[in-house]
Design a protein around this motif. Structure first.
Motif, PDB file in Angstrom:
ATOM      1  N   TYR A 186       0.822  -1.216   0.000  1.00  0.00           N
ATOM      2  CA  TYR A 186       0.000   0.000   0.000  1.00  0.00           C
ATOM      3  C   TYR A 186       0.855   1.265   0.000  1.00  0.00           C
ATOM      4  N   MET A 187       2.144   1.115   0.237  1.00  0.00           N
ATOM      5  CA  MET A 187       3.077   2.235   0.132  1.00  0.00           C
ATOM      6  C   MET A 187       3.670   2.324  -1.270  1.00  0.00           C
ATOM      7  N   GLY A 188       3.132   1.510  -2.185  1.00  0.00           N
ATOM      8  CA  GLY A 188       3.634   1.480  -3.549  1.00  0.00           C
ATOM      9  C   GLY A 188       4.622   0.349  -3.741  1.00  0.00           C
ATOM     10  N   PRO A 189       5.019   0.080  -4.989  1.00  0.00           N
ATOM     11  CA  PRO A 189       5.995  -0.977  -5.249  1.00  0.00           C
ATOM     12  C   PRO A 189       7.343  -0.656  -4.612  1.00  0.00           C
ATOM     13  N   LEU A 190       7.934  -1.657  -3.971  1.00  0.00           N
ATOM     14  CA  LEU A 190       9.247  -1.502  -3.344  1.00  0.00           C
ATOM     15  C   LEU A 190      10.239  -2.404  -4.079  1.00  0.00           C
ATOM     16  N   LYS A 191      11.208  -1.788  -4.697  1.00  0.00           N
ATOM     17  CA  LYS A 191      12.190  -2.537  -5.473  1.00  0.00           C
ATOM     18  C   LYS A 191      13.089  -3.365  -4.556  1.00  0.00           C
ATOM     19  N   PRO A 192      13.629  -4.459  -5.078  1.00  0.00           N
ATOM     20  CA  PRO A 192      14.458  -5.337  -4.248  1.00  0.00           C
ATOM     21  C   PRO A 192      15.772  -4.676  -3.846  1.00  0.00           C
ATOM     22  N   ASN A 193      16.344  -5.209  -2.783  1.00  0.00           N
ATOM     23  CA  ASN A 193      17.690  -4.822  -2.336  1.00  0.00           C
ATOM     24  C   ASN A 193      17.822  -3.310  -2.150  1.00  0.00           C
ATOM     25  N   LEU A 194      16.859  -2.726  -1.410  1.00  0.00           N
ATOM     26  CA  LEU A 194      16.882  -1.285  -1.104  1.00  0.00           C
ATOM     27  C   LEU A 194      16.875  -0.433  -2.368  1.00  0.00           C
ATOM     28  N   GLY A 195      16.011  -0.810  -3.307  1.00  0.00           N
ATOM     29  CA  GLY A 195      15.939  -0.051  -4.553  1.00  0.00           C
ATOM     30  C   GLY A 195      15.251   1.294  -4.412  1.00  0.00           C
ATOM     31  N   ASN A 196      14.418   1.458  -3.394  1.00  0.00           N
ATOM     32  CA  ASN A 196      13.744   2.727  -3.151  1.00  0.00           C
ATOM     33  C   ASN A 196      13.225   2.747  -1.719  1.00  0.00           C
ATOM     34  N   ALA A 197      12.902   3.941  -1.237  1.00  0.00           N
ATOM     35  CA  ALA A 197      12.335   4.122   0.099  1.00  0.00           C
ATOM     36  C   ALA A 197      11.119   5.039  -0.044  1.00  0.00           C
ATOM     37  N   ASN A 198       9.931   4.490   0.194  1.00  0.00           N
ATOM     38  CA  ASN A 198       8.693   5.251   0.022  1.00  0.00           C
ATOM     39  C   ASN A 198       8.192   5.762   1.371  1.00  0.00           C
ATOM     40  N   PHE A 199       7.807   7.031   1.398  1.00  0.00           N
ATOM     41  CA  PHE A 199       7.396   7.637   2.667  1.00  0.00           C
ATOM     42  C   PHE A 199       6.130   8.462   2.477  1.00  0.00           C
ATOM     43  N   ALA A 200       5.409   8.653   3.584  1.00  0.00           N
ATOM     44  CA  ALA A 200       4.150   9.395   3.552  1.00  0.00           C
ATOM     45  C   ALA A 200       4.182  10.523   4.576  1.00  0.00           C
ATOM     46  N   THR A 201       3.054  11.220   4.706  1.00  0.00           N
ATOM     47  CA  THR A 201       2.785  12.402   5.536  1.00  0.00           C
ATOM     48  C   THR A 201       3.323  13.655   4.851  1.00  0.00           C
ATOM     49  N   ALA A 202       2.854  14.804   5.337  1.00  0.00           N
ATOM     50  CA  ALA A 202       3.207  16.090   4.744  1.00  0.00           C
ATOM     51  C   ALA A 202       4.219  16.858   5.586  1.00  0.00           C
ATOM     52  N   GLY A 203       4.923  16.166   6.484  1.00  0.00           N
ATOM     53  CA  GLY A 203       5.964  16.821   7.266  1.00  0.00           C
ATOM     54  C   GLY A 203       5.428  17.952   8.124  1.00  0.00           C
ATOM     55  N   ILE A 277      -3.237   1.436  -6.756  1.00  0.00           N
ATOM     56  CA  ILE A 277      -1.843   1.223  -6.372  1.00  0.00           C
ATOM     57  C   ILE A 277      -1.401  -0.131  -6.923  1.00  0.00           C
ATOM     58  N   VAL A 278      -0.404  -0.122  -7.771  1.00  0.00           N
ATOM     59  CA  VAL A 278       0.033  -1.318  -8.496  1.00  0.00           C
ATOM     60  C   VAL A 278       0.307  -2.476  -7.533  1.00  0.00           C
ATOM     61  N   GLY A 279      -0.347  -3.599  -7.807  1.00  0.00           N
ATOM     62  CA  GLY A 279      -0.093  -4.805  -7.038  1.00  0.00           C
ATOM     63  C   GLY A 279      -0.736  -4.836  -5.675  1.00  0.00           C
ATOM     64  N   TYR A 280      -1.397  -3.750  -5.285  1.00  0.00           N
ATOM     65  CA  TYR A 280      -2.050  -3.693  -3.969  1.00  0.00           C
ATOM     66  C   TYR A 280      -3.555  -3.603  -4.095  1.00  0.00           C
ATOM     67  N   GLY A 281      -4.030  -2.626  -4.861  1.00  0.00           N
ATOM     68  CA  GLY A 281      -5.465  -2.441  -5.008  1.00  0.00           C
ATOM     69  C   GLY A 281      -5.844  -0.973  -5.063  1.00  0.00           C
ATOM     70  N   CYS A 282      -7.035  -0.676  -4.575  1.00  0.00           N
ATOM     71  CA  CYS A 282      -7.593   0.672  -4.703  1.00  0.00           C
ATOM     72  C   CYS A 282      -7.588   1.403  -3.368  1.00  0.00           C
ATOM     73  N   SER A 283      -7.673   2.730  -3.456  1.00  0.00           N
ATOM     74  CA  SER A 283      -7.732   3.540  -2.250  1.00  0.00           C
ATOM     75  C   SER A 283      -8.342   4.887  -2.611  1.00  0.00           C
ATOM     76  N   LEU A 284      -8.304   5.802  -1.672  1.00  0.00           N
ATOM     77  CA  LEU A 284      -8.808   7.157  -1.881  1.00  0.00           C
ATOM     78  C   LEU A 284      -7.799   8.143  -1.322  1.00  0.00           C
ATOM     79  N   SER A 285      -7.318   9.046  -2.170  1.00  0.00           N
ATOM     80  CA  SER A 285      -6.463  10.132  -1.688  1.00  0.00           C
ATOM     81  C   SER A 285      -7.364  11.243  -1.162  1.00  0.00           C
ATOM     82  N   VAL A 286      -7.122  11.644   0.069  1.00  0.00           N
ATOM     83  CA  VAL A 286      -7.997  12.585   0.762  1.00  0.00           C
ATOM     84  C   VAL A 286      -7.226  13.841   1.136  1.00  0.00           C
ATOM     85  N   GLY A 287      -7.838  14.998   0.873  1.00  0.00           N
ATOM     86  CA  GLY A 287      -7.303  16.257   1.349  1.00  0.00           C
ATOM     87  C   GLY A 287      -7.906  16.576   2.703  1.00  0.00           C
TER      88      GLY A 287
END
Length: 388
Positions: A186-203, A277-287
């Motif tokens: 649900y955080m998006g596709p994560l590439k193998p062997n530390l290929g990417n780091a996905n993060f959320a929130t608006a800081g 979201i690829v490989g996970y399913g559906c969701s809703l982006s909310v403001g």
């Protein structure tokens, strides 16, 4: 911290009504507190507006389709092929944002992947689009109808609210993958062997980083939700306030959450988007945006939080997360994550935001504009949210 500057919510609302309130978004407030200090900031500023725009899977729609002769006690329903939960009352129902369409064409080609779901239905309705409704029932003496099928719009429903059991997470994991194959999350596709780091929130713009101890947020707090007015109903599901915090009161692991609701009529599809979201399913982006009244110096201090003071846990979603372990590899500041690269296990890893910084700022600025125009007053929480 000794408090010298004090204001009441009533005083702030009076200033809003007169067009004299000083309102800053959280990013502006962060700069002011760093440059001028909390005392001056508390004296000068009345309200700080926050904002976030991100996939929030624990979201949905509570609605009532109304009755028409002969009456019906709905037991099964679909909106554009998406199953709806009907175990509430005769014609009350709940549509979850992550529920996929049963006949989704993408799933037929790529099992487990979905193009359309509950979040998309919600967006379509807010856009004023027509949605196909199909309902079935077993029939009773008082509710004899057994089938109903028709096209509907948002105005067709007797009542319709966006109802989100868990939104606005206070801190969250930054997801990585230490395995040798791609993981779809649900955080998006994560590439193998530390290929990417996905993060959320608006800081520093994120609502619960600006009021980490819920001193101004509780049951009945009026908020920005989906481009219109909504309300906090209390703590959300999985609300888990943690004692481990930094000097700004920011928890070091996923912590507080909010349950919120708002009338869908009047919402803006710009701030309520169905996502796949690829490989996970559906969701809703909310403001979602929350106004923080600057009642004293303490609150001014907390709303002065900066991205460098927010530290997010790095968690391996390849090995640990599926087991529910959530072992923290290390922490990274939100400022580092925004920089596009972090170091994990001695390797440079590109970072990918799941939350939109542009839309989050737009939420905060839109709420700021409403308050400055006197169109949005602040409300007193009727019940506190646990923060310890």
């Amino acid at each position: 911290m000794a408090t010298q500057v004090t204001k009441t919510l009533q005083e702030i609302n009076a200033r809003i009504e007169k067009g004299k309130a000083v309102v800053l978004n959280a990013r502006e407030m962060s700069k002011l507190v760093r440059s001028e200090g909390k005392v001056k900031a508390a004296k000068e500023v009345d309200v700080v507006t926050t904002g976030t725009f991100s996939p929030m899977c624990s979201s949905g729609m509570v609605f009532n389709i109304g009755q028409q002769p002969p009456t019906m006690k709905v037991s099964r329903m679909w909106l554009n092929g998406v199953p709806v939960h009907c175990g509430l009352a005769a014609v009350d129902a709940f549509l979850g944002a992550t529920e996929p369409a049963e006949d989704d064409p993408l799933n037929k080609v790529y099992p487990g992947q979905f193009k359309y779901g509950g979040g998309h239905v919600i967006e379509d309705l807010i856009r004023g689009k027509t949605v196909h409704m199909k309902a079935e029932a077993y029939g009773t003496d008082c509710y004899p109808r057994t089938a109903l099928e028709k096209d509907v719009t948002l105005s067709s429903f007797k009542n319709c609210w966006m109802f989100n059991p868990r939104n606005a997470y206070q801190n969250y994991n930054c997801a990585v993958n230490l395995t040798s194959r791609t993981k779809y999350t649900y955080m998006g596709p994560l590439k193998p062997n530390l290929g990417n780091a996905n993060f959320a929130t608006a800081g520093e713009l994120s609502p619960l980083f600006n009021d980490p101890y819920f001193r101004t947020i509780g049951l009945g707090t009026r908020i920005f939700l989906g481009g219109s007015v909504g309300y906090v109903l209390g703590s959300g599901t999985q609300h888990n306030p943690k004692p481990s915090r930094n000097e700004r009161g920011i928890p070091l692991t996923p912590s507080g959450t909010l349950m919120v609701k708002g009338e869908m009529a009047g919402m803006d599809p710009r701030f309520a988007r169905g996502v796949s979201i690829v490989g996970y399913g559906c969701s809703l982006s909310v403001g979602l945006g929350i106004p923080i009244p600057v009642l004293n110096e303490d609150i001014a201090w907390y709303t002065g939080v900066s991205n460098s003071e927010i530290h997010m846990p790095i968690v391996d979603y390849g090995h640990d997360y599926p087991q529910g372990v959530g072992r923290i590899l290390q922490h990274a500041s939100f400022e580092e994550l925004l920089g596009g690269e972090i170091q994990v296990n001695g390797k440079s890893v590109p970072t990918v935001p799941v939350t939109s910084a542009t839309y989050s700022l737009e939420v905060a600025d839109t709420l700021k504009s409403w308050i400055e125009k006197g169109e949005f007053l602040l409300t007193e929480p009727q019940e506190k949210i646990c923060s310890e």
